[in-house]
Motif scaffolding. Structure first.
Motif, PDB file in Angstrom:
ATOM      1  N   LEU A 189      76.092  85.832  61.950  1.00  0.00           N
ATOM      2  CA  LEU A 189      75.150  85.279  60.982  1.00  0.00           C
ATOM      3  C   LEU A 189      75.576  83.891  60.531  1.00  0.00           C
ATOM      4  CD1 LEU A 189      75.015  88.487  58.769  1.00  0.00           C
ATOM      5  CD2 LEU A 189      73.576  87.953  60.729  1.00  0.00           C
ATOM      6  N   LEU A 238      74.389  80.880  57.955  1.00  0.00           N
ATOM      7  CA  LEU A 238      73.468  80.607  56.855  1.00  0.00           C
ATOM      8  C   LEU A 238      72.509  79.478  57.190  1.00  0.00           C
ATOM      9  CD1 LEU A 238      75.814  80.978  53.747  1.00  0.00           C
ATOM     10  CD2 LEU A 238      74.157  82.607  54.659  1.00  0.00           C
ATOM     11  N   VAL A 248      69.366  80.898  58.533  1.00  0.00           N
ATOM     12  CA  VAL A 248      68.554  81.509  57.485  1.00  0.00           C
ATOM     13  C   VAL A 248      67.814  80.441  56.681  1.00  0.00           C
ATOM     14  CG1 VAL A 248      68.633  82.909  55.387  1.00  0.00           C
ATOM     15  CG2 VAL A 248      70.082  83.498  57.340  1.00  0.00           C
ATOM     16  N   LEU A 307      61.296  83.936  54.062  1.00  0.00           N
ATOM     17  CA  LEU A 307      62.413  84.493  53.289  1.00  0.00           C
ATOM     18  C   LEU A 307      61.907  85.462  52.225  1.00  0.00           C
ATOM     19  CD1 LEU A 307      64.629  81.299  52.820  1.00  0.00           C
ATOM     20  CD2 LEU A 307      64.999  83.195  54.408  1.00  0.00           C
ATOM     21  N   THR A 336      68.589  87.731  59.149  1.00  0.00           N
ATOM     22  CA  THR A 336      68.467  87.481  57.710  1.00  0.00           C
ATOM     23  C   THR A 336      68.474  88.793  56.942  1.00  0.00           C
ATOM     24  OG1 THR A 336      67.186  85.477  58.167  1.00  0.00           O
ATOM     25  CG2 THR A 336      67.065  86.369  55.937  1.00  0.00           C
ATOM     26  N   ARG A 337      67.837  89.815  57.505  1.00  0.00           N
ATOM     27  CA  ARG A 337      67.916  91.144  56.888  1.00  0.00           C
ATOM     28  C   ARG A 337      69.355  91.648  56.875  1.00  0.00           C
ATOM     29  NH1 ARG A 337      63.842  94.818  60.103  1.00  0.00           N
ATOM     30  NH2 ARG A 337      64.667  96.469  58.749  1.00  0.00           N
ATOM     31  N   VAL A 360      72.039  89.954  56.624  1.00  0.00           N
ATOM     32  CA  VAL A 360      72.782  89.286  55.556  1.00  0.00           C
ATOM     33  C   VAL A 360      72.742  90.106  54.273  1.00  0.00           C
ATOM     34  CG1 VAL A 360      72.824  87.249  54.067  1.00  0.00           C
ATOM     35  CG2 VAL A 360      72.466  86.974  56.516  1.00  0.00           C
TER      36      VAL A 360
END
Length: 383
Positions: free
Chosen positions: A133, A135, A138, A146, A270-271, A273
């Protein structure tokens, strides 16, 4: 699987050996006290004497058979995943472990090593999951996307918890289904299992439901793209926000082409995270309730493996690691989590799952519909 934060398990879970020293110690954990001089260690459920914390021939004889079986199980799971990428290695691993155990291929002698693998590999795998991941990926998403992810995760988790309580389903099963379906399938459910009082039966049920309904999504969602009037990009967002496993997201979105697949992958990560704040929040809530573990201690404020996960996200986001290292870390993460879930599978009793009845299946269906409906509504409203 023992708790990662020291929380006591219900009485119906039986471990055939004393808890092994965890690979990553959570805050508040205390080292095991040595046996009194002259005291013999208590025999395990398999009839073997429980070994000490150190290595040596006794430790190897006790754990070696199970660890060897786990290695074989991981190799088979990974190989099958390479042949059928739509089915994740984690799902294959837990199913293989359960199949081998319940068909009599594995005896009690493998259980100590298999349980040790589950205990030690899970937290390490979740920590390394953070290296997937960045950032920056994202933050490149549209704010509306988001918002879709946040609403879907929060709504699916809360709605599944509410539905499970209304249906009278075991709290552990409800919690792990809510976590797995709202975040990232089997790995999320296993991570939550580590900080809750759920047991192997709860986790096995959650993983089975993730497999069933994630597989259905691979078939059904592409059929709905054009009737719903979704562009390839919007379909990618929908796939990433609503389908459970990463491998299932890839299989679903790839039908719509590379544009859908690219956005679906980022949305899904993103999920992922949100795994850290969800588990940390649950652990904090339990601590505030003052629920002690078997030693009379409260669970740690934030489990150490969650902090490790966050640290790895920071390392990945810094850009200091080359692509070759990230690729190797991704493979290693898959292997570690597959080993943990294969070990879990060897503790699964299929008759116990059958006795749970149809209500967990209804819960899984409701959670899947909820995730799909919330994410679709968010796409139509915010993007």
């Amino acid at each position: 699987m023992p708790p990662l934060d020291g929380t006591a398990r219900p009485p119906h879970r039986s471990d055939p050996e004393p808890a092994a020293e965890p690979l990553l110690r959570s805050a508040g954990d205390a080292p095991a006290e040595p046996a009194a001089p002259g005291e013999s260690p208590a025999p395990s459920a398999s009839g073997l004497p429980a070994p000490g914390d150190g290595g040596g021939p006794g430790w190897l004889a006790h754990h070696g058979p199970g660890l060897a079986v786990v290695v074989v199980g991981v190799a088979v799971s990974y190989g099958l995943n390479r042949l059928v990428p739509a089915v994740s290695a984690l799902t294959i691993a837990v199913l293989l472990g359960a199949l081998a155990r319940n068909t009599g291929l594995l005896g009690d002698r493998v259980l100590p090593g298999a349980k040790l693998a589950t205990k030690k590999l899970l937290r390490t795998g979740v920590v390394l999951l953070g290296l997937q991941l960045a950032l920056s990926q994202v933050l490149q998403l549209d704010p509306g996307v988001l918002l879709v992810v946040a609403v879907t995760v929060a709504g699916t988790f809360a709605g599944t918890m509410w539905l499970g309580r209304r249906m009278g389903i075991r709290p552990g099963t409800t919690l792990l289904v809510a976590t797995g379906f709202s975040i990232c399938g089997a790995s999320a459910a296993a991570a939550m299992d580590a900080v809750s009082d759920s047991d192997e039966e709860d986790l096995a049920t959650g993983v089975a439901l993730v497999t069933i309904f994630g597989s259905l999504a691979i078939v059904l969602l592409p059929l709905l793209q054009h009737p719903l009037g979704l562009t390839d990009t919007s379909f990618g967002v929908w796939s990433g926000a609503s389908v459970h496993e990463v491998a299932q997201v890839v299989a679903t979105a790839s039908v719509a082409g590379p544009a859908a697949l690219a956005v679906a992958t980022v949305v899904k990560l993103t999920r992922v995270v949100l795994l850290a704040p969800l588990i940390a929040g649950y652990s904090i809530a339990r601590r505030r309730k003052g629920t002690p573990d078997a030693t009379g201690k409260c669970p740690p404020l934030v489990p150490l493996f969650v902090l490790g996960f966050i640290a790895m996200v920071a390392v990945r986001s810094s850009g200091v690691l080359p692509a070759s290292v990230l690729t190797a870390a991704q493979t290693l993460t898959t292997l570690l989590l597959a080993g943990a879930l294969f070990g879990l599978g060897t503790s699964v009793h299929l008759m116990s799952l059958i006795r749970t009845g149809a209500r967990p299946v209804v819960l899984g269906a409701g959670s899947t519909v909820l995730a799909g409906a919330l994410s679709l509504a968010g796409i139509l409203a915010f993007t």
